[in-house]
Design a protein around this motif. Sequence first.
Motif, mmCIF file in Angstrom:
data_model
loop_
_atom_site.group_PDB
_atom_site.id
_atom_site.type_symbol
_atom_site.label_atom_id
_atom_site.label_comp_id
_atom_site.label_asym_id
_atom_site.label_seq_id
_atom_site.Cartn_x
_atom_site.Cartn_y
_atom_site.Cartn_z
ATOM 1 N N THR A 38 0.826 -1.207 0.000
ATOM 2 C CA THR A 38 0.000 0.000 0.000
ATOM 3 C C THR A 38 0.861 1.258 0.000
ATOM 4 O O THR A 38 0.511 2.257 -0.625
ATOM 5 C CB THR A 38 -0.983 0.018 1.187
ATOM 6 O OG1 THR A 38 -0.262 -0.075 2.416
ATOM 7 C CG2 THR A 38 -1.978 -1.138 1.094
ATOM 8 N N GLY A 39 1.999 1.212 0.671
ATOM 9 C CA GLY A 39 2.902 2.362 0.691
ATOM 10 C C GLY A 39 3.472 2.678 -0.683
ATOM 11 O O GLY A 39 3.498 3.832 -1.102
ATOM 12 N N ARG A 40 3.909 1.640 -1.382
ATOM 13 C CA ARG A 40 4.451 1.851 -2.735
ATOM 14 C C ARG A 40 3.379 2.365 -3.682
ATOM 15 O O ARG A 40 3.633 3.254 -4.485
ATOM 16 C CB ARG A 40 5.057 0.553 -3.260
ATOM 17 C CG ARG A 40 6.409 0.272 -2.628
ATOM 18 C CD ARG A 40 7.036 -0.987 -3.124
ATOM 19 N NE ARG A 40 7.264 -0.976 -4.566
ATOM 20 C CZ ARG A 40 7.746 -2.006 -5.237
ATOM 21 N NH1 ARG A 40 8.071 -3.114 -4.605
ATOM 22 N NH2 ARG A 40 7.929 -1.930 -6.545
ATOM 23 N N LEU A 41 2.181 1.783 -3.596
ATOM 24 C CA LEU A 41 1.097 2.232 -4.470
ATOM 25 C C LEU A 41 0.694 3.674 -4.154
ATOM 26 O O LEU A 41 0.419 4.459 -5.054
ATOM 27 C CB LEU A 41 -0.110 1.309 -4.335
ATOM 28 C CG LEU A 41 0.059 -0.099 -4.895
ATOM 29 C CD1 LEU A 41 -1.108 -0.977 -4.471
ATOM 30 C CD2 LEU A 41 0.194 -0.068 -6.405
ATOM 31 N N GLY A 42 0.660 4.015 -2.876
ATOM 32 C CA GLY A 42 0.244 5.350 -2.462
ATOM 33 C C GLY A 42 1.185 6.455 -2.900
ATOM 34 O O GLY A 42 0.792 7.621 -2.960
ATOM 35 N N LYS A 43 2.427 6.103 -3.229
ATOM 36 C CA LYS A 43 3.405 7.094 -3.689
ATOM 37 C C LYS A 43 3.279 7.403 -5.181
ATOM 38 O O LYS A 43 3.896 8.340 -5.667
ATOM 39 C CB LYS A 43 4.823 6.608 -3.395
ATOM 40 C CG LYS A 43 5.152 6.589 -1.919
ATOM 41 C CD LYS A 43 6.551 6.076 -1.704
ATOM 42 C CE LYS A 43 6.857 5.993 -0.214
ATOM 43 N NZ LYS A 43 8.180 5.414 0.037
ATOM 44 N N ILE A 44 2.477 6.611 -5.886
ATOM 45 C CA ILE A 44 2.326 6.816 -7.328
ATOM 46 C C ILE A 44 1.359 7.969 -7.572
ATOM 47 O O ILE A 44 0.273 8.029 -6.957
ATOM 48 C CB ILE A 44 1.815 5.527 -8.013
ATOM 49 C CG1 ILE A 44 2.810 4.386 -7.793
ATOM 50 C CG2 ILE A 44 1.584 5.767 -9.508
ATOM 51 C CD1 ILE A 44 2.321 3.022 -8.239
ATOM 52 N N LYS A 45 1.738 8.883 -8.456
ATOM 53 C CA LYS A 45 0.930 10.061 -8.755
ATOM 54 C C LYS A 45 -0.451 9.654 -9.276
ATOM 55 O O LYS A 45 -0.569 8.809 -10.158
ATOM 56 C CB LYS A 45 1.643 10.907 -9.801
ATOM 57 C CG LYS A 45 0.934 12.190 -10.121
ATOM 58 C CD LYS A 45 1.707 12.984 -11.151
ATOM 59 C CE LYS A 45 0.911 14.240 -11.462
ATOM 60 N NZ LYS A 45 1.142 14.713 -12.804
ATOM 61 N N GLY A 46 -1.496 10.248 -8.694
ATOM 62 C CA GLY A 46 -2.858 10.012 -9.147
ATOM 63 C C GLY A 46 -3.473 8.713 -8.659
ATOM 64 O O GLY A 46 -4.483 8.268 -9.188
ATOM 65 N N VAL A 47 -2.868 8.092 -7.634
ATOM 66 C CA VAL A 47 -3.360 6.821 -7.108
ATOM 67 C C VAL A 47 -3.738 6.992 -5.635
ATOM 68 O O VAL A 47 -2.949 7.510 -4.845
ATOM 69 C CB VAL A 47 -2.296 5.706 -7.257
ATOM 70 C CG1 VAL A 47 -2.762 4.411 -6.617
ATOM 71 C CG2 VAL A 47 -1.968 5.495 -8.727
ATOM 72 N N ASN A 48 -4.935 6.545 -5.283
ATOM 73 C CA ASN A 48 -5.404 6.548 -3.892
ATOM 74 C C ASN A 48 -5.573 5.111 -3.443
ATOM 75 O O ASN A 48 -6.132 4.290 -4.181
ATOM 76 C CB ASN A 48 -6.743 7.277 -3.773
ATOM 77 C CG ASN A 48 -6.618 8.734 -4.110
ATOM 78 O OD1 ASN A 48 -5.761 9.421 -3.571
ATOM 79 N ND2 ASN A 48 -7.442 9.201 -5.018
ATOM 80 N N VAL A 49 -5.114 4.805 -2.229
ATOM 81 C CA VAL A 49 -5.136 3.430 -1.724
ATOM 82 C C VAL A 49 -5.681 3.412 -0.298
ATOM 83 O O VAL A 49 -5.297 4.250 0.528
ATOM 84 C CB VAL A 49 -3.708 2.830 -1.712
ATOM 85 C CG1 VAL A 49 -3.729 1.390 -1.241
ATOM 86 C CG2 VAL A 49 -3.057 2.934 -3.062
ATOM 87 N N LYS A 50 -6.540 2.437 -0.021
ATOM 88 C CA LYS A 50 -7.033 2.201 1.339
ATOM 89 C C LYS A 50 -7.028 0.703 1.585
ATOM 90 O O LYS A 50 -7.254 -0.096 0.675
ATOM 91 C CB LYS A 50 -8.465 2.727 1.520
ATOM 92 C CG LYS A 50 -8.609 4.222 1.345
ATOM 93 C CD LYS A 50 -7.937 4.979 2.452
ATOM 94 C CE LYS A 50 -8.109 6.467 2.225
ATOM 95 N NZ LYS A 50 -7.307 7.257 3.097
ATOM 96 N N SER A 51 -6.803 0.318 2.822
ATOM 97 C CA SER A 51 -6.808 -1.112 3.142
ATOM 98 C C SER A 51 -7.572 -1.361 4.434
ATOM 99 O O SER A 51 -7.699 -0.474 5.281
ATOM 100 C CB SER A 51 -5.378 -1.644 3.279
ATOM 101 O OG SER A 51 -4.722 -1.011 4.358
ATOM 102 N N ALA A 52 -8.084 -2.575 4.541
ATOM 103 C CA ALA A 52 -8.732 -3.037 5.764
ATOM 104 C C ALA A 52 -8.267 -4.467 5.987
ATOM 105 O O ALA A 52 -8.359 -5.309 5.082
ATOM 106 C CB ALA A 52 -10.248 -2.987 5.625
#
Length: 84
Positions: free
Chosen positions: A63-77
């Motif tokens: 999730t951290g790597r994905l969240g650093k990508i421009k224009g990408v929002n990430v949430k996890s449960a």
Amino acid sequence: MDSRIGVVGIVIEEFESANLVNETLHELASIIVGRMGIPRKERGIAIISLIVEGTTDEISALTGRLGKIKGVNVKSALTKKSGE
């Protein structure tokens, strides 16, 4: 460390970031149990949902790597209960 199961939601708001998202998911495929992707071209977004199983460190890395990508929002449960 014990493994956990959870869901990760990814919203891609910039299609040019989709290739980097897919590369990242491929690199960390060992913790991905299932994946569903829905492109919404008329709205200019894509949505990906993942079922993941791994340690909290592995899932956080994803999730951290994905969240650093421009224009990408990430949430996890994640489950609170750890498994073997």
